[in-house]
Scaffold this motif. Structure first.
Motif, PDB file in Angstrom:
ATOM      1  N   GLN A   6       0.956  -1.149  -0.133  1.00  0.00           N
ATOM      2  CA  GLN A   6       0.144  -0.182   0.114  1.00  0.00           C
ATOM      3  C   GLN A   6       0.915   1.225  -0.039  1.00  0.00           C
ATOM      4  N   LEU A   7       2.127   1.240   0.446  1.00  0.00           N
ATOM      5  CA  LEU A   7       2.976   2.508   0.538  1.00  0.00           C
ATOM      6  C   LEU A   7       4.438   1.804  -0.180  1.00  0.00           C
ATOM      7  N   VAL A   8       4.582   2.733  -1.057  1.00  0.00           N
ATOM      8  CA  VAL A   8       6.175   2.575  -1.451  1.00  0.00           C
ATOM      9  C   VAL A   8       6.852   3.986  -1.216  1.00  0.00           C
ATOM     10  N   ALA A   9       7.908   4.072  -0.426  1.00  0.00           N
ATOM     11  CA  ALA A   9       8.509   5.384   0.116  1.00  0.00           C
ATOM     12  C   ALA A   9      10.002   5.252  -0.378  1.00  0.00           C
ATOM     13  N   LEU A  10      10.509   5.733  -1.609  1.00  0.00           N
ATOM     14  CA  LEU A  10      11.811   5.599  -1.959  1.00  0.00           C
ATOM     15  C   LEU A  10      12.426   6.855  -2.242  1.00  0.00           C
ATOM     16  N   GLY A  11      11.779   7.814  -1.897  1.00  0.00           N
ATOM     17  CA  GLY A  11      12.498   9.187  -2.265  1.00  0.00           C
ATOM     18  C   GLY A  11      13.918   9.702  -1.461  1.00  0.00           C
ATOM     19  N   GLY A  12      14.384  10.574  -2.029  1.00  0.00           N
ATOM     20  CA  GLY A  12      15.537  11.105  -1.582  1.00  0.00           C
ATOM     21  C   GLY A  12      16.689  10.200  -1.414  1.00  0.00           C
ATOM     22  N   ASN A  13      17.092   9.391  -2.570  1.00  0.00           N
ATOM     23  CA  ASN A  13      18.062   8.523  -2.705  1.00  0.00           C
ATOM     24  C   ASN A  13      18.892   8.997  -3.827  1.00  0.00           C
ATOM     25  N   ALA A  14      19.672   8.040  -4.758  1.00  0.00           N
ATOM     26  CA  ALA A  14      20.154   8.430  -5.808  1.00  0.00           C
ATOM     27  C   ALA A  14      19.767   6.892  -6.815  1.00  0.00           C
ATOM     28  N   LEU A  15      18.619   6.799  -6.893  1.00  0.00           N
ATOM     29  CA  LEU A  15      18.095   5.599  -7.709  1.00  0.00           C
ATOM     30  C   LEU A  15      18.053   6.124  -9.322  1.00  0.00           C
ATOM     31  N   THR A  16      18.367   5.222 -10.088  1.00  0.00           N
ATOM     32  CA  THR A  16      18.544   5.511 -11.469  1.00  0.00           C
ATOM     33  C   THR A  16      17.372   4.493 -12.372  1.00  0.00           C
ATOM     34  N   GLY A  17      17.619   4.737 -13.659  1.00  0.00           N
ATOM     35  CA  GLY A  17      16.828   3.736 -14.261  1.00  0.00           C
ATOM     36  C   GLY A  17      15.427   4.378 -14.555  1.00  0.00           C
ATOM     37  N   ARG A  18      14.608   3.528 -14.947  1.00  0.00           N
ATOM     38  CA  ARG A  18      13.049   3.649 -15.105  1.00  0.00           C
ATOM     39  C   ARG A  18      12.335   3.310 -14.006  1.00  0.00           C
ATOM     40  N   ILE A  19      11.029   3.968 -13.755  1.00  0.00           N
ATOM     41  CA  ILE A  19      10.189   3.215 -12.940  1.00  0.00           C
ATOM     42  C   ILE A  19       9.650   2.080 -13.460  1.00  0.00           C
ATOM     43  N   PRO A  20       9.500   0.904 -12.910  1.00  0.00           N
ATOM     44  CA  PRO A  20       9.387  -0.399 -13.406  1.00  0.00           C
ATOM     45  C   PRO A  20       7.840  -0.373 -13.707  1.00  0.00           C
ATOM     46  N   THR A  21       7.393  -0.919 -14.868  1.00  0.00           N
ATOM     47  CA  THR A  21       6.003  -0.949 -15.606  1.00  0.00           C
ATOM     48  C   THR A  21       5.132  -1.820 -14.755  1.00  0.00           C
ATOM     49  N   SER A  22       5.896  -2.711 -13.650  1.00  0.00           N
ATOM     50  CA  SER A  22       5.236  -3.928 -12.857  1.00  0.00           C
ATOM     51  C   SER A  22       4.616  -2.992 -11.730  1.00  0.00           C
ATOM     52  N   VAL A  23       4.876  -1.878 -11.618  1.00  0.00           N
ATOM     53  CA  VAL A  23       3.928  -1.117 -10.364  1.00  0.00           C
ATOM     54  C   VAL A  23       2.333  -1.313 -10.845  1.00  0.00           C
ATOM     55  N   GLY A  24       2.352  -1.361 -12.014  1.00  0.00           N
ATOM     56  CA  GLY A  24       0.728  -1.588 -12.202  1.00  0.00           C
ATOM     57  C   GLY A  24       0.015  -2.919 -11.695  1.00  0.00           C
ATOM     58  N   ASN A  25       0.933  -3.645 -11.171  1.00  0.00           N
ATOM     59  CA  ASN A  25       0.285  -5.114 -10.422  1.00  0.00           C
ATOM     60  C   ASN A  25       0.019  -4.640  -9.086  1.00  0.00           C
ATOM     61  N   LEU A  26       0.250  -3.347  -8.480  1.00  0.00           N
ATOM     62  CA  LEU A  26       0.020  -3.083  -7.087  1.00  0.00           C
ATOM     63  C   LEU A  26      -1.202  -2.527  -6.899  1.00  0.00           C
ATOM     64  N   SER A  27      -2.247  -3.315  -7.101  1.00  0.00           N
ATOM     65  CA  SER A  27      -3.445  -2.900  -6.928  1.00  0.00           C
ATOM     66  C   SER A  27      -4.120  -2.265  -5.651  1.00  0.00           C
ATOM     67  N   LEU A  28      -3.294  -2.247  -4.761  1.00  0.00           N
ATOM     68  CA  LEU A  28      -3.840  -1.949  -3.255  1.00  0.00           C
ATOM     69  C   LEU A  28      -2.948  -0.836  -2.993  1.00  0.00           C
ATOM     70  N   LEU A  29      -1.881  -0.359  -3.865  1.00  0.00           N
ATOM     71  CA  LEU A  29      -1.181   0.924  -3.546  1.00  0.00           C
ATOM     72  C   LEU A  29      -1.966   2.139  -3.433  1.00  0.00           C
ATOM     73  N   ASN A  30      -1.589   2.808  -2.275  1.00  0.00           N
ATOM     74  CA  ASN A  30      -2.281   4.111  -2.192  1.00  0.00           C
ATOM     75  C   ASN A  30      -1.331   5.256  -1.957  1.00  0.00           C
ATOM     76  N   ARG A  31       0.014   4.999  -1.786  1.00  0.00           N
ATOM     77  CA  ARG A  31       0.904   6.192  -1.866  1.00  0.00           C
ATOM     78  C   ARG A  31       2.245   5.679  -2.492  1.00  0.00           C
ATOM     79  N   ILE A  32       2.886   6.379  -3.211  1.00  0.00           N
ATOM     80  CA  ILE A  32       4.029   5.974  -3.861  1.00  0.00           C
ATOM     81  C   ILE A  32       4.896   7.414  -3.687  1.00  0.00           C
ATOM     82  N   ASP A  33       5.965   7.625  -3.112  1.00  0.00           N
ATOM     83  CA  ASP A  33       6.908   8.543  -3.137  1.00  0.00           C
ATOM     84  C   ASP A  33       8.170   8.224  -3.739  1.00  0.00           C
ATOM     85  N   LEU A  34       8.582   8.999  -4.917  1.00  0.00           N
ATOM     86  CA  LEU A  34       9.859   8.514  -5.501  1.00  0.00           C
ATOM     87  C   LEU A  34      10.471   9.649  -5.869  1.00  0.00           C
TER      88      LEU A  34
END
Length: 264
Positions: free
Chosen positions: A70-98
């Motif tokens: 329900q929560l993915v909080a990965l902000g404030g790092n040095a992550l690279t690449g793309r946001i994976p399309t697999s996020v579409g499988n997270l049907s319960l997700l209510n917050r994403i912070d990148l």
């Protein structure tokens, strides 16, 4: 263990934590390394909080296997690449912070499958291309922050479908075209920032229906025409910035215009 001074590499052994663990929160430390793809072994996770560390590498595609997130909080790092399309499988997700990473590529249209999403913060990355229209099918979305990226094209008129949207920040991109008149349908909108883009034309008269708007930032665009008189009748409007555009004619004097400290 959030908000301490923990440092060192994020160990792969983290993937061996109990499968009953629901929340893994290590935010606000000094942890380095990458997010292990095997994190999906912790099958019952509902929340991941690794924000504001020193993580590098990519967001693993396998994240989409954690169907209870329900929560993915990965902000404030040095992550690279793309946001994976697999996020579409997270049907319960209510917050994403990148926010505040080095993520590139386009915003995945697959976000449109996250129909419980309420907060999406993708600001201060290197995201490119247009905003996928699929995002505007998320009826629960109330906070959308895409600011300070490299996004282009016209901003989709489908934004008017977001009836519960309270905050919209798309400042600091390369959007062009006219301001969507359909923003008037976002009747809950309180904060609207379109600053530092390439919008042109006049401020739409339809925005007069935004009765809850408290902050309107149009700084540094190519807008022209007269500043609408209706803005002085928006009783909740406390901050208005129309600087560095091409407006002409008289400036209204009532409402937000009567207080110089609220007007820019």
């Amino acid at each position: 263990m959030a908000g301490n001074q923990f440092g060192g590499l994020l160990p792969n052994s983290i993937t061996n934590l109990s499968t009953t663990l629901a929340l893994l929160y290590l935010g606000g430390n000094q942890i380095t390394g990458t997010i292990p793809s095997g994190i999906t072994n912790i099958v019952n996770l509902t929340g991941i909080g690794f924000e504001y560390n020193q993580l590098t590498g990519t967001i693993p595609d396998s994240l989409g296997k954690l169907k209870n997130l329900q929560l993915v909080a990965l902000g404030g790092n040095a992550l690279t690449g793309r946001i994976p399309t697999s996020v579409g499988n997270l049907s319960l997700l209510n917050r994403i912070d990148l926010e505040y990473n080095l993520l590139g590529g386009s915003i995945p249209a697959e976000f449109g499958k996250c129909q419980n999403l309420m907060t999406m913060t993708l600001s201060s990355n290197r995201l490119t291309g247009p905003v996928p229209k699929e995002i505007f099918s998320i009826a629960t979305l109330f906070d959308l922050d895409l600011s300070n990226n490299l996004l282009t094209g016209s901003f989709p008129s489908e934004v008017g479908s977001l009836k519960t949207l309270v905050e919209l920040d798309i400042s600091g991109n390369k959007f062009s075209g006219q301001i969507p008149t359909t923003l008037s349908s976002c009747s809950s909108l309180e904060t609207l920032s379109l600053a530092k883009n390439h919008f042109y034309g006049s401020i739409p008269t339809s925005l007069s229906s935004l009765r809850s708007i408290a902050m309107l930032d149009l700084l540094n665009n190519n807008l022209s025409g007269q500043i609408p008189v209706y803005l002085e009748k928006l009783s909740f409007l406390k901050y208005l910035n129309v600087s560095y555009n091409h407006f002409e004619g008289q400036v209204p004097t009532e409402g937000v215009f009567s207080n110089a400290s609220q007007l820019y």
